[in-house]
Design an enzyme around this catalytic site. Sequence first.
Site, PDB file in Angstrom:
ATOM      1  N   ARG A 167       0.556  -0.787   0.184  1.00 28.70           N
ATOM      2  CA  ARG A 167       0.059   0.067  -0.562  1.00 28.70           C
ATOM      3  C   ARG A 167       0.660   1.372  -0.289  1.00 28.70           C
ATOM      4  O   ARG A 167       0.494   2.659   0.518  1.00 28.70           O
ATOM      5  CB  ARG A 167      -1.210   0.022   1.033  1.00 28.70           C
ATOM      6  CG  ARG A 167      -1.874  -0.817   1.206  1.00 28.70           C
ATOM      7  CD  ARG A 167      -2.940  -0.630  -0.193  1.00 28.70           C
ATOM      8  NE  ARG A 167      -3.735  -2.273   0.296  1.00 28.70           N
ATOM      9  CZ  ARG A 167      -3.564  -3.182  -0.145  1.00 28.70           C
ATOM     10  NH1 ARG A 167      -2.289  -3.712  -1.166  1.00 28.70           N
ATOM     11  NH2 ARG A 167      -4.471  -4.313  -0.790  1.00 28.70           N
ATOM     12  N   SER A 219     -10.556  -0.570   3.032  1.00 28.04           N
ATOM     13  CA  SER A 219     -10.846  -1.040   4.902  1.00 28.04           C
ATOM     14  C   SER A 219     -10.222   0.130   4.852  1.00 28.04           C
ATOM     15  O   SER A 219      -9.183   0.851   4.589  1.00 28.04           O
ATOM     16  CB  SER A 219      -9.810  -2.305   4.157  1.00 28.04           C
ATOM     17  OG  SER A 219     -10.409  -3.221   3.312  1.00 28.04           O
ATOM     18  N   GLU A 311      -5.583   3.013   6.585  1.00 27.92           N
ATOM     19  CA  GLU A 311      -4.915   2.546   4.841  1.00 27.92           C
ATOM     20  C   GLU A 311      -5.278   4.173   4.165  1.00 27.92           C
ATOM     21  O   GLU A 311      -4.709   4.325   3.974  1.00 27.92           O
ATOM     22  CB  GLU A 311      -5.664   0.672   4.680  1.00 27.92           C
ATOM     23  CG  GLU A 311      -5.059   1.079   3.255  1.00 27.92           C
ATOM     24  CD  GLU A 311      -5.414  -0.099   3.182  1.00 27.92           C
ATOM     25  OE1 GLU A 311      -5.733  -0.619   3.504  1.00 27.92           O
ATOM     26  OE2 GLU A 311      -6.476  -0.062   1.542  1.00 27.92           O
TER      27      GLU A 311
HETATM   28  C1  LIG Z   1     -15.696  -0.104  -1.992  1.00 27.80           C
HETATM   29  C2  LIG Z   1     -14.430   0.235  -1.611  1.00 27.80           C
HETATM   30  C3  LIG Z   1     -13.330  -1.428  -2.258  1.00 27.80           C
HETATM   31  C4  LIG Z   1     -11.811  -1.278  -2.167  1.00 27.80           C
HETATM   32  N1  LIG Z   1     -11.155  -2.305  -2.221  1.00 27.80           N
HETATM   33  C5  LIG Z   1     -10.148  -1.626  -2.075  1.00 27.80           C
HETATM   34  C6  LIG Z   1      -9.108  -2.952  -2.968  1.00 27.80           C
HETATM   35  O1  LIG Z   1      -9.367  -4.080  -2.695  1.00 27.80           O
HETATM   36  N2  LIG Z   1      -7.540  -3.045  -2.596  1.00 27.80           N
HETATM   37  C7  LIG Z   1      -7.144  -1.626  -2.530  1.00 27.80           C
HETATM   38  O2  LIG Z   1      -6.159  -1.172  -2.885  1.00 27.80           O
HETATM   39  N3  LIG Z   1      -8.048  -0.803  -1.879  1.00 27.80           N
HETATM   40  C8  LIG Z   1      -9.532  -0.893  -2.390  1.00 27.80           C
HETATM   41  N4  LIG Z   1     -10.502   0.151  -2.208  1.00 27.80           N
HETATM   42  C9  LIG Z   1      -9.428   1.841  -1.377  1.00 27.80           C
HETATM   43  C10 LIG Z   1      -9.598   2.388  -3.164  1.00 27.80           C
HETATM   44  O3  LIG Z   1      -9.983   2.827  -4.026  1.00 27.80           O
HETATM   45  C11 LIG Z   1      -8.045   2.570  -3.657  1.00 27.80           C
HETATM   46  O4  LIG Z   1      -6.952   2.990  -2.276  1.00 27.80           O
HETATM   47  C12 LIG Z   1      -8.119   3.314  -4.836  1.00 27.80           C
HETATM   48  O5  LIG Z   1      -6.922   2.908  -5.243  1.00 27.80           O
HETATM   49  C13 LIG Z   1      -7.706   4.943  -4.371  1.00 27.80           C
HETATM   50  O6  LIG Z   1      -7.321   5.648  -6.011  1.00 27.80           O
HETATM   51  P1  LIG Z   1      -8.834   7.305  -5.872  1.00 27.80           P
HETATM   52  O7  LIG Z   1      -8.184   7.925  -6.882  1.00 27.80           O
HETATM   53  O8  LIG Z   1      -9.995   7.039  -5.874  1.00 27.80           O
HETATM   54  O9  LIG Z   1      -7.543   7.699  -5.195  1.00 27.80           O
HETATM   55  P2  LIG Z   1      -8.386   9.034  -3.817  1.00 27.80           P
HETATM   56  O10 LIG Z   1      -9.271   9.131  -2.526  1.00 27.80           O
HETATM   57  O11 LIG Z   1      -8.542  10.533  -4.652  1.00 27.80           O
HETATM   58  O12 LIG Z   1      -6.457   9.852  -2.992  1.00 27.80           O
HETATM   59  C14 LIG Z   1      -5.931   8.473  -2.228  1.00 27.80           C
HETATM   60  C15 LIG Z   1      -4.491   9.253  -2.107  1.00 27.80           C
HETATM   61  O13 LIG Z   1      -3.747   9.459  -3.185  1.00 27.80           O
HETATM   62  C16 LIG Z   1      -3.336  10.947  -4.069  1.00 27.80           C
HETATM   63  N5  LIG Z   1      -3.805  10.949  -5.282  1.00 27.80           N
HETATM   64  C17 LIG Z   1      -4.712  10.414  -5.960  1.00 27.80           C
HETATM   65  N6  LIG Z   1      -4.478  10.690  -7.816  1.00 27.80           N
HETATM   66  C18 LIG Z   1      -3.245  10.887  -7.771  1.00 27.80           C
HETATM   67  C19 LIG Z   1      -2.310  11.260  -9.088  1.00 27.80           C
HETATM   68  N7  LIG Z   1      -2.651  11.573 -10.084  1.00 27.80           N
HETATM   69  N8  LIG Z   1      -0.309  11.907  -8.421  1.00 27.80           N
HETATM   70  C20 LIG Z   1      -0.483  11.562  -7.100  1.00 27.80           C
HETATM   71  N9  LIG Z   1      -1.488  11.441  -6.097  1.00 27.80           N
HETATM   72  C21 LIG Z   1      -2.819  11.067  -6.607  1.00 27.80           C
HETATM   73  C22 LIG Z   1      -4.328  11.288  -2.972  1.00 27.80           C
HETATM   74  O14 LIG Z   1      -4.091  12.904  -3.007  1.00 27.80           O
HETATM   75  C23 LIG Z   1      -4.525  11.339  -2.033  1.00 27.80           C
HETATM   76  O15 LIG Z   1      -3.487  10.976  -1.203  1.00 27.80           O
HETATM   77  C24 LIG Z   1     -11.416   0.189  -1.796  1.00 27.80           C
HETATM   78  C25 LIG Z   1     -12.071   1.844  -1.656  1.00 27.80           C
HETATM   79  C26 LIG Z   1     -13.673   1.228  -1.527  1.00 27.80           C
HETATM   80  C27 LIG Z   1     -14.684   2.419  -1.477  1.00 27.80           C
END
Ligand SMILES: Cc1cc2nc3c(=O)[nH]c(=O)nc-3n(C[C@H](O)[C@H](O)[C@H](O)COP(=O)(O)OP(=O)(O)OC[C@H]3O[C@@H](n4cnc5c(N)ncnc54)[C@H](O)[C@@H]3O)c2cc1C
Length: 315
Positions: A167, A219, A311
């Site tokens: 992660r 999570s 996380e």
């Molecule tokens: C129902 C559900 C299930 C999930 N299951 C999993 C799973 O199985 N495994 C898992 O790993 N995660 C899981 N997640 C968590 C999440 O989906 C992941 O962590 C996902 O990769 C986050 O992406 P995001 O674009 O939404 O990031 P955001 O929530 O928008 O941002 C998260 C972080 O990333 C940074 N960020 C985003 N885009 C960029 C960019 N282009 N450049 C630099 N920094 C950036 C942001 O500044 C922030 O610090 C789950 C979430 C939900 C709601």
Amino acid sequence: MFQENVLLKHHSNYKIGGLAKYFFEAKSIEEIIKAVEKARLIKTPFFILGGGTNILFNDEGFDGLIIKIKNSRLRQGFGGQAKIKIIKVDAGVFLERLVEESADTGLSGLEWAAGIPGTLGGAIRGNAGAFGGEIKDVIKEVISLDISGLRSKIIKRNNQDCKFNYRSSIFKSNGAKEIIIEASLLLRKGNRKSIETAIKQNINYRKERQPMEYPSLGSTFKNIDAGKIAKKQHKSFELIIKNDPFPVIPAAYLISKAGLNGVSCGGAMISPKHPNFIVNVLNATASDVKNLIALVKKEVYKKFRIDLEEEIEIL
Ligand SMILES: Cc1cc2nc3c(=O)[nH]c(=O)nc-3n(C[C@H](O)[C@H](O)[C@H](O)COP(=O)(O)OP(=O)(O)OC[C@H]3O[C@@H](n4cnc5c(N)ncnc54)[C@H](O)[C@@H]3O)c2cc1C
């Protein structure tokens, strides 16, 4: 267009969060640079947002500029017969679309990602993973924008240089110095039917075991590296250790054994279906969620002498 006073709850999968003073959707690298420059010009802090699926916005909102990454090109490599395909994907592309398009074109390597919401940029920063797979397994190269100096500069990194970890990646451990712009992914030609079956299985598994009916961030806590647990204690966990992506003790198990399933605070609840999910049952506030996070950490430590680490991120 720069917007003012935008409600962050509309940009978070949690449906929680107060007002952002400024908000900008950047659809290209030029627009991302423009937004960073604007924030500097008006001397306001800024925050990079992907899909908002791993970030808890505070009830007080954010007194600065939210830059939402919305570039969305998915190029090259689809079609053709080569066994290995390189595809170039913008950071703002949603994993869901990526998984769908690769399945449609018979490309294997992303089946594990089915059902993970959010953008590729967010997945790379946090090295998203599930079912034994991680985004690092398919990354060839990442292009980012270093914004730590007065002038932004482009950086290209190969997989090793991204320093992927559980992660985590260099983009996370470096602080917010870089914005991920795009990545090249290596996918294998596979059997379309088997790819689709694997995707379906993973999505069904999630539906059965995760509280998809409520807004959440997935999570809340990282699982515990079983290798770091004292030998004596290790024995009592032997039966529940799972290999994802290495031997871990699921945080959900610890929370459940601490007797916290279904405990709620305001509109937030520790899901009885999957206790590592804190769900927004009814108009939860960020404070409700933070209270539950503090409670979980306290009770799990009291019972197991294990420190849980978030996380999710809180802004
Ligand atoms: C129902 C559900 C299930 C999930 N299951 C999993 C799973 O199985 N495994 C898992 O790993 N995660 C899981 N997640 C968590 C999440 O989906 C992941 O962590 C996902 O990769 C986050 O992406 P995001 O674009 O939404 O990031 P955001 O929530 O928008 O941002 C998260 C972080 O990333 C940074 N960020 C985003 N885009 C960029 C960019 N282009 N450049 C630099 N920094 C950036 C942001 O500044 C922030 O610090 C789950 C979430 C939900 C709601």
